[in-house]
Design an enzyme around this catalytic site. Sequence first.
Site, PDB file in Angstrom:
ATOM      1  N   SER A 124       0.791  -1.040  -0.009  1.00  7.81           N
ATOM      2  CA  SER A 124      -0.039   0.043  -0.189  1.00  7.81           C
ATOM      3  C   SER A 124       1.088   1.055   0.057  1.00  7.81           C
ATOM      4  O   SER A 124       1.928   1.369   0.581  1.00  7.81           O
ATOM      5  CB  SER A 124      -0.902  -0.123   1.153  1.00  7.81           C
ATOM      6  OG  SER A 124      -1.473   1.013   1.433  1.00  7.81           O
ATOM      7  N   TYR A 148      -1.901  -1.422  10.832  1.00  7.87           N
ATOM      8  CA  TYR A 148      -2.288  -1.936   9.542  1.00  7.87           C
ATOM      9  C   TYR A 148      -0.807  -1.560   8.452  1.00  7.87           C
ATOM     10  O   TYR A 148      -0.388  -2.358   7.718  1.00  7.87           O
ATOM     11  CB  TYR A 148      -3.645  -1.386   8.825  1.00  7.87           C
ATOM     12  CG  TYR A 148      -3.693  -1.642   7.480  1.00  7.87           C
ATOM     13  CD1 TYR A 148      -4.008  -2.810   6.785  1.00  7.87           C
ATOM     14  CD2 TYR A 148      -3.518  -0.560   6.583  1.00  7.87           C
ATOM     15  CE1 TYR A 148      -3.924  -3.132   5.573  1.00  7.87           C
ATOM     16  CE2 TYR A 148      -3.581  -0.770   5.199  1.00  7.87           C
ATOM     17  CZ  TYR A 148      -3.686  -2.078   4.601  1.00  7.87           C
ATOM     18  OH  TYR A 148      -3.707  -2.103   3.387  1.00  7.87           O
ATOM     19  N   LYS A 152       2.236  -3.895   6.378  1.00 11.48           N
ATOM     20  CA  LYS A 152       2.494  -3.959   4.896  1.00 11.48           C
ATOM     21  C   LYS A 152       4.107  -3.729   4.861  1.00 11.48           C
ATOM     22  O   LYS A 152       4.676  -4.236   4.118  1.00 11.48           O
ATOM     23  CB  LYS A 152       1.770  -2.770   4.251  1.00 11.48           C
ATOM     24  CG  LYS A 152       0.196  -3.052   4.070  1.00 11.48           C
ATOM     25  CD  LYS A 152      -0.044  -4.200   3.379  1.00 11.48           C
ATOM     26  CE  LYS A 152      -1.491  -4.711   3.325  1.00 11.48           C
ATOM     27  NZ  LYS A 152      -1.824  -6.163   2.767  1.00 11.48           N
TER      28      LYS A 152
HETATM   29  P1  NAD Z   1     -10.989  -7.404   1.202  1.00 12.78           P
HETATM   30  O1  NAD Z   1     -11.076  -7.440   2.202  1.00 12.78           O
HETATM   31  O2  NAD Z   1     -11.978  -7.176  -0.163  1.00 12.78           O
HETATM   32  O3  NAD Z   1     -10.339  -9.002   0.409  1.00 12.78           O
HETATM   33  C1  NAD Z   1      -9.241  -9.308   1.284  1.00 12.78           C
HETATM   34  C2  NAD Z   1      -9.781 -10.963   1.310  1.00 12.78           C
HETATM   35  O4  NAD Z   1      -8.760 -11.536   2.246  1.00 12.78           O
HETATM   36  C3  NAD Z   1     -11.151 -11.108   1.726  1.00 12.78           C
HETATM   37  O5  NAD Z   1     -11.741 -11.978   0.724  1.00 12.78           O
HETATM   38  C4  NAD Z   1     -10.917 -11.804   3.215  1.00 12.78           C
HETATM   39  O6  NAD Z   1     -12.012 -12.498   3.504  1.00 12.78           O
HETATM   40  C5  NAD Z   1      -9.489 -12.529   3.025  1.00 12.78           C
HETATM   41  N1  NAD Z   1      -8.792 -12.810   3.995  1.00 12.78           N
HETATM   42  C6  NAD Z   1      -8.358 -12.032   5.071  1.00 12.78           C
HETATM   43  N2  NAD Z   1      -7.408 -12.552   5.970  1.00 12.78           N
HETATM   44  C7  NAD Z   1      -7.431 -13.766   5.405  1.00 12.78           C
HETATM   45  C8  NAD Z   1      -6.663 -15.165   6.070  1.00 12.78           C
HETATM   46  N3  NAD Z   1      -5.951 -14.873   7.279  1.00 12.78           N
HETATM   47  N4  NAD Z   1      -6.927 -16.333   5.320  1.00 12.78           N
HETATM   48  C9  NAD Z   1      -7.785 -16.417   4.174  1.00 12.78           C
HETATM   49  N5  NAD Z   1      -8.181 -15.188   3.789  1.00 12.78           N
HETATM   50  C10 NAD Z   1      -8.269 -13.978   4.440  1.00 12.78           C
HETATM   51  O7  NAD Z   1      -9.676  -6.332   0.784  1.00 12.78           O
HETATM   52  P2  NAD Z   1      -9.194  -5.795  -0.687  1.00 12.78           P
HETATM   53  O8  NAD Z   1      -9.597  -4.352  -0.658  1.00 12.78           O
HETATM   54  O9  NAD Z   1      -9.498  -6.603  -1.748  1.00 12.78           O
HETATM   55  O10 NAD Z   1      -7.500  -5.721  -0.266  1.00 12.78           O
HETATM   56  C11 NAD Z   1      -6.936  -6.925  -0.962  1.00 12.78           C
HETATM   57  C12 NAD Z   1      -5.485  -6.571  -0.392  1.00 12.78           C
HETATM   58  O11 NAD Z   1      -4.957  -5.369  -0.656  1.00 12.78           O
HETATM   59  C13 NAD Z   1      -5.174  -6.731   1.168  1.00 12.78           C
HETATM   60  O12 NAD Z   1      -4.155  -7.139   1.431  1.00 12.78           O
HETATM   61  C14 NAD Z   1      -5.068  -5.270   1.468  1.00 12.78           C
HETATM   62  O13 NAD Z   1      -4.621  -4.672   2.530  1.00 12.78           O
HETATM   63  C15 NAD Z   1      -4.543  -4.623   0.205  1.00 12.78           C
HETATM   64  N6  NAD Z   1      -4.786  -3.160  -0.012  1.00 12.78           N
HETATM   65  C16 NAD Z   1      -5.958  -2.834  -0.347  1.00 12.78           C
HETATM   66  C17 NAD Z   1      -6.204  -1.571  -0.372  1.00 12.78           C
HETATM   67  C18 NAD Z   1      -7.505  -0.963  -0.689  1.00 12.78           C
HETATM   68  O14 NAD Z   1      -7.670   0.427  -0.630  1.00 12.78           O
HETATM   69  N7  NAD Z   1      -8.704  -1.687  -0.727  1.00 12.78           N
HETATM   70  C19 NAD Z   1      -5.015  -0.589  -0.553  1.00 12.78           C
HETATM   71  C20 NAD Z   1      -3.826  -1.059  -0.330  1.00 12.78           C
HETATM   72  C21 NAD Z   1      -3.730  -2.476  -0.117  1.00 12.78           C
END
Ligand code: NAD
Length: 332
Positions: A124, A148, A152
Site C-alpha cells: 500500500s 495496518y 505492510k
Molecule cells: P478485501 O477485504 O475485500 O479482500 C481481502 C480478502 O482476504 C477477503 O476476501 C478476506 O476474506 C480474505 N482474508 C483476510 N484474511 C485472511 C486469512 N487470514 N486467510 C484467508 N483469507 C483471508 O480487501 P481488498 O480491498 O480486496 O484488499 C486486498 C489486499 O490489498 C489486502 O491485503 C489489502 O490490505 C491490500 N490493499 C487494499 C487497499 C484498498 O484500499 N482496498 C489499498 C492498499 C492495499
Amino acid sequence: MIILVTGGTGYIGSHTVVELIQAGHEVVIVDNLVNSKKSVLDKIKTITGIKPTFYEIDCTDKEALEPVFKAHPFDGVIHFAGLKAVGESVQKPLMYYHNNVLSTIYLSELAIKYKVDRFVFSSSATVYGDQEVPFVETMNLLPTTNPYGETKAMSERILKDAATVNQNFKVSLLRYFNPVGAHESGLIGESPNGIPNNLMPFVSKVAKGELEILSVFGNDYDTPDGTGVRDYIHVVDLAKGHVLAIEKLQDAIEIYNLGTGHGVSVLEIVSAFEKANAVKVPYKIVDRRPGDLPAYWADANKAYEKLGWKAKKTIFDMCKDSWHFEKNYKDE
Ligand code: NAD
Ligand code: UDP
C-alpha cells in the site's frame, strides 16, 4: 501459469482473478471468507465462463495450506489475503500483526518449499508515510500511523529478505494507491460490511439513500479546494497491473506503484459522482479525520517503463462503475 490467489473472493482479488482467467491463466483461490462471500465465485463464472477451484482456508493455518501446494503445481502466488481496516488495526493490533504478517511468512515458506518462484504481494502507498509527493519507489519507507500500515511494511521487508537469499524466489511488491470502482458488469465490486470507512463506498451509499449525508473530513488542507487529495485508481486497471507484474517478474525484487499519477480531491469526487450518475450526494464539512495525510499521489512511471502498465480508466468510469455495482448489489 497456474496461480494461487489468496484473498481471491475479496474486492481486488476477485477482479484480478477475472483478469488472470481472461489472460489464459488457471486460478486457485484460498480465502477464509472473513470479509467476502462464496457467491463471488459464481459471479466470476458468469463473467469468465470458468469457476476457479476454491479452498476455504485461513492463511495463518499452515497445516491446512500445505496440501493446497502439494495438490497444485503453482507457478506463482498473488497474496491479497489480509485485514485492511486502519481504525480496527489501532484497536486490535495483535489481530492485524498475526493475520497479515503470519500469512505472508507461511505463504513464502511454502512457496519456497514447493519451488513456486513468483510471489506478488498487495502492499500500500501507506508505507511511504508522510513525505514529499509524488511518492516514488526509490524513497525510503517512513513509519506509518497505524498497525495496518506496519503489517505492510513488515511483509515487504520479510519478502525482500527471503528473495535475497533464495535464488528462485522472485518477489513483486505492488503499492496500491486508492482502489475504487467495480467491474463493468456490475457483478463484482466492493461491498464492505456495515458503514464504509472509505470515501467511494460511502458516497455510493449516500447516493442510494442508505446513508443520509457524506461527512467531508476537513476543508482546510493546503490543497486547491482545501479537501484531501488522493490518487484514485480503477480496480480493473489495478487488476491488470497484477497480471503484468506476475507475467513479467524477472528480478529477485521488483517494486511498483500502482496509481494514476494524478491527485483528486474529495469534493472533485463528489462532483464527478453526481455528474456521471445524475444523482445527488449531499455533504457537510466536518473536522479532519485523525491520521489522514493532506495529499498524496503516485509517481507511476516505473510500472509503465518496466511493465508497460498504465491506468486507463477515468474518474468518470470509476464513479459510473461504483454506482452501477451499488445499484445492482444484493447481500447474498
Ligand atoms: P478485501 O477485504 O475485500 O479482500 C481481502 C480478502 O482476504 C477477503 O476476501 C478476506 O476474506 C480474505 N482474508 C483476510 N484474511 C485472511 C486469512 N487470514 N486467510 C484467508 N483469507 C483471508 O480487501 P481488498 O480491498 O480486496 O484488499 C486486498 C489486499 O490489498 C489486502 O491485503 C489489502 O490490505 C491490500 N490493499 C487494499 C487497499 C484498498 O484500499 N482496498 C489499498 C492498499 C492495499
Ligand atoms: N474521506 C472523507 N469522508 C469519508 C471518507 C473519506 O472526506 O467519509 C476523505 C479522507 O479524509 C481522504 C479521502 O477521502 O482525504 C480518501 O479516504 P479513504 O478512507 O477512502 O482512503 P485513505 O486515503 O484514507 O486510505
